[in-house]
Design an enzyme around this catalytic site. Structure first.
Site, PDB file in Angstrom:
ATOM      1  N   GLY A  11       0.829  -1.203   0.000  1.00  0.00           N
ATOM      2  CA  GLY A  11       0.000   0.000   0.000  1.00  0.00           C
ATOM      3  C   GLY A  11       0.863   1.252   0.000  1.00  0.00           C
ATOM      4  CB  ALA A  22      16.211  10.171   1.725  1.00  0.00           C
ATOM      5  CB  VAL A  24      17.721   9.466  -5.470  1.00  0.00           C
ATOM      6  CG1 VAL A  24      18.432  10.171  -6.616  1.00  0.00           C
ATOM      7  CG2 VAL A  24      16.761   8.404  -6.016  1.00  0.00           C
ATOM      8  CB  SER A  73       3.995  -8.686  -7.642  1.00  0.00           C
ATOM      9  OG  SER A  73       4.409  -9.682  -8.524  1.00  0.00           O
ATOM     10  CG  ASP A 127      -1.509  -0.974   7.971  1.00  0.00           C
ATOM     11  OD1 ASP A 127      -2.366  -0.108   7.771  1.00  0.00           O
ATOM     12  OD2 ASP A 127      -1.343  -1.965   7.229  1.00  0.00           O
ATOM     13  NE  ARG A 211     -17.766  10.059  30.834  1.00  0.00           N
ATOM     14  CZ  ARG A 211     -17.628   9.175  29.850  1.00  0.00           C
ATOM     15  NH1 ARG A 211     -18.132   7.961  29.992  1.00  0.00           N
ATOM     16  NH2 ARG A 211     -17.016   9.480  28.733  1.00  0.00           N
ATOM     17  CE  LYS A 213     -16.898  13.052  27.114  1.00  0.00           C
ATOM     18  NZ  LYS A 213     -15.789  12.633  26.255  1.00  0.00           N
TER      19      LYS A 213
HETATM   20  O1  F6P Z   1      -1.350  -1.805   4.559  1.00  0.00           O
HETATM   21  C1  F6P Z   1      -1.965  -0.600   4.236  1.00  0.00           C
HETATM   22  C2  F6P Z   1      -3.446  -0.809   4.018  1.00  0.00           C
HETATM   23  O2  F6P Z   1      -4.027   0.437   3.675  1.00  0.00           O
HETATM   24  C3  F6P Z   1      -4.212  -1.456   5.179  1.00  0.00           C
HETATM   25  O3  F6P Z   1      -4.491  -0.542   6.217  1.00  0.00           O
HETATM   26  C4  F6P Z   1      -5.428  -2.003   4.491  1.00  0.00           C
HETATM   27  O4  F6P Z   1      -5.965  -3.099   5.194  1.00  0.00           O
HETATM   28  C5  F6P Z   1      -4.865  -2.445   3.155  1.00  0.00           C
HETATM   29  O5  F6P Z   1      -3.676  -1.710   2.940  1.00  0.00           O
HETATM   30  C6  F6P Z   1      -5.805  -2.234   1.985  1.00  0.00           C
HETATM   31  O6  F6P Z   1      -5.211  -2.783   0.873  1.00  0.00           O
HETATM   32  P1  F6P Z   1      -5.658  -2.454  -0.622  1.00  0.00           P
HETATM   33  O7  F6P Z   1      -5.222  -1.051  -0.934  1.00  0.00           O
HETATM   34  O8  F6P Z   1      -4.937  -3.471  -1.432  1.00  0.00           O
HETATM   35  O9  F6P Z   1      -7.150  -2.558  -0.657  1.00  0.00           O
END
Ligand code: F6P
Length: 323
Positions: A11, A22, A24, A73, A127, A211, A213
């Protein structure tokens, strides 16, 4: 060492471009030629790479995404795909490969390492689930995107006295949800490492109203056992018992494409040039990450295939802060 190649994989994460830049510029300063591989491991299997100059990376730091492209891939998962990748690297006389990416990407790099090709990894995924680094490139920007959404939803929640639920990304790790929830003052946070049942989430939201809110907001990580979709169903079916409506926002890929924060640009610059330093010092087969205030190195075999989980102490802390 004369020629190195760099690729981005998995991702896209805000700050990947700053990391390429950096690598390069630090690589050129070391007197090496630097090649960029297009579209991650898919491009490596196809031998799609080109030489990068300092000017090729001018202006990329402020852009989200990755100008080299990324892919997941299938071919590279096959032995023939990895052998073909090595043939391309060797025919171009590349001495080492730098892999910028998250869990799956570092596992891919580790597979090439096991076939005796020198690889160094750079920690990058929104993540923040990678072993071997305190924080990954892209996580800070993604948290800020989620936070902006939470802040806006709280305005509407307070105006209408409605309960809101926000689902963040993060795969099997609750870091994004927990940090965005903590920074946004969410009343309830549910993450894969500590799942809440629909009843517990309803009780948490109800308690916020009790509470005094004027709003109640839950952040749920996509990897939590009870997803946003399931929770909406539950709340619709139990509207009379819970006593309130729930509106849901699934943030999804919106969290990936933002302009990188200053923190991510600095981190990416440090880790990218740290990868070049690793190669200069002969540290092969390591992940470059942040250890406290320092750039540090962790063997890829202690990173590949593992998921870093969040520090659960932050959960009760977030709860107290949202009282
Ligand atoms: O690893 C990054 C991420 O955005 C995760 O948070 C998410 O579960 C996953 O990739 C989504 O993958 P894709 O973009 O292949 O749908």
């Amino acid at each position: 060492m004369q020629k190195i190649a760099v690729l981005t994989s998995g991702g896209d994460a805000p700050g990947m471009n700053a990391a390429i830049r950096a690598i390069v510029r630090a690589g050129l300063a070391a007197g090496w030629q630097v090649f960029g591989v297009q579209n991650g491991f898919a491009g490596l299997v196809g031998g799609d790479m080109r030489r990068l100059s300092s000017r090729d990376v001018g202006g990329v730091m402020r852009q989200g995404g990755t100008f080299l492209g990324s892919a997941r891939s299938e071919e590279f998962r096959q032995r023939w795909g990895r052998e073909q990748s090595l043939d391309h690297l060797r025919s171009q006389e590349i001495d080492a490969l730098i892999v910028i990416g998250g869990n799956g990407s570092q596992t891919g790099g580790h597979a090439l390492l096991e076939m005796d090709f020198p690889v160094v990894g750079v920690s990058s995924t929104i993540d923040n689930d990678l072993e071997g680094t305190d924080i990954t490139i892209g996580a800070d920007t993604a948290i800020n995107v989620a936070l902006e959404a939470i802040d806006r939803l709280k305005v509407t929640a307070a105006s209408h006295r409605r309960a809101f639920l926000v689902e963040t990304m993060g795969r099997d790790c609750g870091y994004l949800a927990l940090m965005a929830g903590l920074a946004g003052g969410a009343e309830v946070v549910s993450i894969p490492e500590r799942d809440l049942s629909p009843q517990e989430i309803a009780a948490g939201l109800h308690d916020a109203y009790a509470r005094g809110k004027s709003h109640a907001l839950a952040v749920v990580a996509e990897g939590a056992q009870h997803t946003a979709e399931e929770l909406v169903r539950y709340f619709n079916e139990h509207r009379h018992e819970t006593g309130f409506n729930l509106r849901v926002t699934v943030l999804g890929h919106v969290q990936r494409g933002a302009t990188p924060t200053a923190s991510d640009r600095v981190l990416a610059s440090r880790l990218g040039s740290g990868a070049v330093t690793a190669l200069q010092e002969g540290r092969i087969g390591v992940l470059v990450g942040l250890h406290g205030d320092h750039v540090g190195f962790t063997p890829l075999d202690r990173v590949a295939g593992r998921t870093k989980l969040v520090d659960l102490d932050a959960l009760p802390f977030a709860r107290v802060m949202a009282r």
